[in-house]
Enzyme design. Sequence first.
Site, PDB file in Angstrom:
ATOM      1  N   HIS A  60     -10.572   2.309  13.766  1.00 19.49           N
ATOM      2  CA  HIS A  60      -9.980   1.020  14.123  1.00 19.49           C
ATOM      3  C   HIS A  60      -9.039   1.283  15.294  1.00 19.49           C
ATOM      4  O   HIS A  60      -8.382   2.335  15.318  1.00 19.49           O
ATOM      5  CB  HIS A  60      -9.097   0.454  13.013  1.00 19.49           C
ATOM      6  CG  HIS A  60      -9.779   0.204  11.714  1.00 19.49           C
ATOM      7  ND1 HIS A  60      -9.941   1.167  10.752  1.00 19.49           N
ATOM      8  CD2 HIS A  60     -10.309  -0.927  11.198  1.00 19.49           C
ATOM      9  CE1 HIS A  60     -10.545   0.644   9.705  1.00 19.49           C
ATOM     10  NE2 HIS A  60     -10.786  -0.626   9.939  1.00 19.49           N
TER      11      HIS A  60
ATOM     12  N   ASP B 281     -22.310   1.308   5.928  1.00 18.53           N
ATOM     13  CA  ASP B 281     -21.129   1.917   5.314  1.00 18.53           C
ATOM     14  C   ASP B 281     -21.504   2.401   3.918  1.00 18.53           C
ATOM     15  O   ASP B 281     -21.795   1.593   3.022  1.00 18.53           O
ATOM     16  CB  ASP B 281     -19.970   0.901   5.219  1.00 18.53           C
ATOM     17  CG  ASP B 281     -19.184   0.784   6.517  1.00 18.53           C
ATOM     18  OD1 ASP B 281     -19.570   1.430   7.521  1.00 18.53           O
ATOM     19  OD2 ASP B 281     -18.171   0.058   6.526  1.00 18.53           O
TER      20      ASP B 281
ATOM     21  N   GLU C  32     -19.798  -7.024   9.051  1.00 21.82           N
ATOM     22  CA  GLU C  32     -19.681  -6.425   7.713  1.00 21.82           C
ATOM     23  C   GLU C  32     -19.145  -7.458   6.730  1.00 21.82           C
ATOM     24  O   GLU C  32     -18.027  -7.949   6.884  1.00 21.82           O
ATOM     25  CB  GLU C  32     -18.743  -5.214   7.799  1.00 21.82           C
ATOM     26  CG  GLU C  32     -18.499  -4.531   6.468  1.00 21.82           C
ATOM     27  CD  GLU C  32     -17.622  -3.289   6.595  1.00 21.82           C
ATOM     28  OE1 GLU C  32     -17.441  -2.774   7.736  1.00 21.82           O
ATOM     29  OE2 GLU C  32     -17.107  -2.842   5.564  1.00 21.82           O
TER      30      GLU C  32
ATOM     31  N   ASP D 189     -11.372  -2.345  -5.448  1.00 20.73           N
ATOM     32  CA  ASP D 189     -12.127  -1.778  -4.321  1.00 20.73           C
ATOM     33  C   ASP D 189     -11.903  -0.251  -4.287  1.00 20.73           C
ATOM     34  O   ASP D 189     -10.849   0.212  -3.881  1.00 20.73           O
ATOM     35  CB  ASP D 189     -11.590  -2.447  -3.051  1.00 20.73           C
ATOM     36  CG  ASP D 189     -12.329  -2.037  -1.808  1.00 20.73           C
ATOM     37  OD1 ASP D 189     -13.334  -1.314  -1.908  1.00 20.73           O
ATOM     38  OD2 ASP D 189     -11.885  -2.442  -0.725  1.00 20.73           O
TER      39      ASP D 189
ATOM     40  N   ASP E 236     -13.973   2.552  -3.035  1.00 19.38           N
ATOM     41  CA  ASP E 236     -14.352   3.457  -1.928  1.00 19.38           C
ATOM     42  C   ASP E 236     -14.642   4.881  -2.406  1.00 19.38           C
ATOM     43  O   ASP E 236     -14.134   5.860  -1.839  1.00 19.38           O
ATOM     44  CB  ASP E 236     -13.250   3.495  -0.855  1.00 19.38           C
ATOM     45  CG  ASP E 236     -13.170   2.201  -0.060  1.00 19.38           C
ATOM     46  OD1 ASP E 236     -14.197   1.508   0.048  1.00 19.38           O
ATOM     47  OD2 ASP E 236     -12.089   1.897   0.466  1.00 19.38           O
TER      48      ASP E 236
HETATM   49  C1  GCO Z   1     -12.827  -2.350   3.507  1.00 17.85           C
HETATM   50  C2  GCO Z   1     -13.787  -2.273   4.648  1.00 17.85           C
HETATM   51  C3  GCO Z   1     -13.240  -1.547   5.833  1.00 17.85           C
HETATM   52  C4  GCO Z   1     -14.116  -1.758   7.044  1.00 17.85           C
HETATM   53  C5  GCO Z   1     -13.427  -1.259   8.241  1.00 17.85           C
HETATM   54  C6  GCO Z   1     -14.314  -1.310   9.443  1.00 17.85           C
HETATM   55  O1  GCO Z   1     -13.292  -2.667   2.413  1.00 17.85           O
HETATM   56  O2  GCO Z   1     -11.635  -2.128   3.693  1.00 17.85           O
HETATM   57  O3  GCO Z   1     -14.948  -1.632   4.187  1.00 17.85           O
HETATM   58  O4  GCO Z   1     -13.099  -0.182   5.548  1.00 17.85           O
HETATM   59  O5  GCO Z   1     -15.337  -1.126   6.915  1.00 17.85           O
HETATM   60  O6  GCO Z   1     -12.294  -2.010   8.440  1.00 17.85           O
HETATM   61  O7  GCO Z   1     -14.435  -2.595   9.867  1.00 17.85           O
HETATM   62 MN    MN Z   2     -16.586  -0.800   5.330  1.00 18.29          MN
HETATM   63 MN    MN Z   3     -14.985  -1.518   1.939  1.00 16.05          MN
END
Ligand code: GCO
Ligand code: MN
Ligand code: MN
Length: 399
Positions: free
Chosen positions: A58, A249, A185, A259, A261
Amino acid sequence: MPQTDPYQPRHEHRFTFGLWTVGNTGRDTWGHAVREVLSPVDIVHLLAEVGAYGVNYHDNDLVPAEATPSERDRIVRDFKRALKDTGIVNPMATTNLAADPAFKDGAFTANDPAVRAYALQKSLRGIDLGVETGATTYVFWGGREGVESDASKDPLEALKRYREALNYLCAYVKDRGYDLKFALEAKPNEPRSDLFLPTTGSMLAFLHTLDHPEMVGLNPEVAHEQMAGLNFMHAVAQAWDAGKLFHIDLNDQNYARFDQDLRFGSQNPKAAFFLVKFLEDVGYAGSRHFDAHAYRTEDAEGVKEFARGCMRTYLLFKEKARQFNQDREIQALVKAACADDGAMTPYLGTYSAKKAKALRAHAFDLAALRQRGLAYERLDQLTIELLAGVRGSARAGRA
Ligand code: GCO
Ligand code: MN
Ligand code: MN
């Protein structure tokens, strides 16, 4: 490790990580950072060490919002030098339109026109920056484009503003002659209660309402579709079918949790396997971007383990996909399920009045259709055995 190790990441695998992924400090809603802040240059070297191909960012992951023009230039120079020294490339960049309190009511869709203009200005600068460091894909994730209360915003007005902003930015890219395409996205919620254009499918329909749909594709994310309870691979297949899978992603997510990740493939390995199989079978040639981060329990070494794990799991499943495609018993079941003796050819395919007339007159053996078992239990069990490693290549035979 020898070069012949099939699970060793190589540049041709196009594994990328965002500065914000391996650079994640573990800060969350309840607790402080648990890891040191790494500089962009440190992260580039870390990625080179674990065998990645590229780094994404970013705008403010690279250049802090408060940097002066000369600080900006020095940061960019150091970053580009690190890329050159390591061979790491920068395929994708994006704008942070979520963190600044100014964006609390959205960026492109904010009710306040000054916020919308600021979001555009930040995106123009982010695009310039991305192009300067080599990015050819620019991602738009509308993290604040949504509502807590429908009393606050008209969704039609929001879509109009979103469209106007993307049209403006497409025109800018054309005007500047940049070699850059956009990837949208989707996410259903978090950080806002309800985000606009919540799924990959919604984004796909929306992008065709833009002035330059040929410049715009998708960046689907595993966790975002799973948060909505959807089958991610199906969303990716639809994006691919439309020629719009510009970026991806990869991470993982326990459905209905926050969330997370998570490391790719760590939560839903079967879904991850079928995703990798899809991407490899169709020959997707873009970045495999891991938008994930290490558990909060990890130190710097654990972060490297996390990054290596994402790539290794992808390659493990790539090898399993190859085995699946060569496994005689599995392939025989797949083939049997789709067997076609040609009897329906006169009725199927493109419509003609003649065909429809013949089809209307045809008498089906419904009892036979109703009774037929499809052996998908066996097929799925064999898939599980393949993934569990008890069904090796010895039994697979040659394709
Ligand atoms: C999230 C998003 C981000 C975006 C990133 C790129 O859930 O926070 O996945 O990680 O992918 O901001 O635009
Ligand atoms: Mn993302
Ligand atoms: Mn995400």
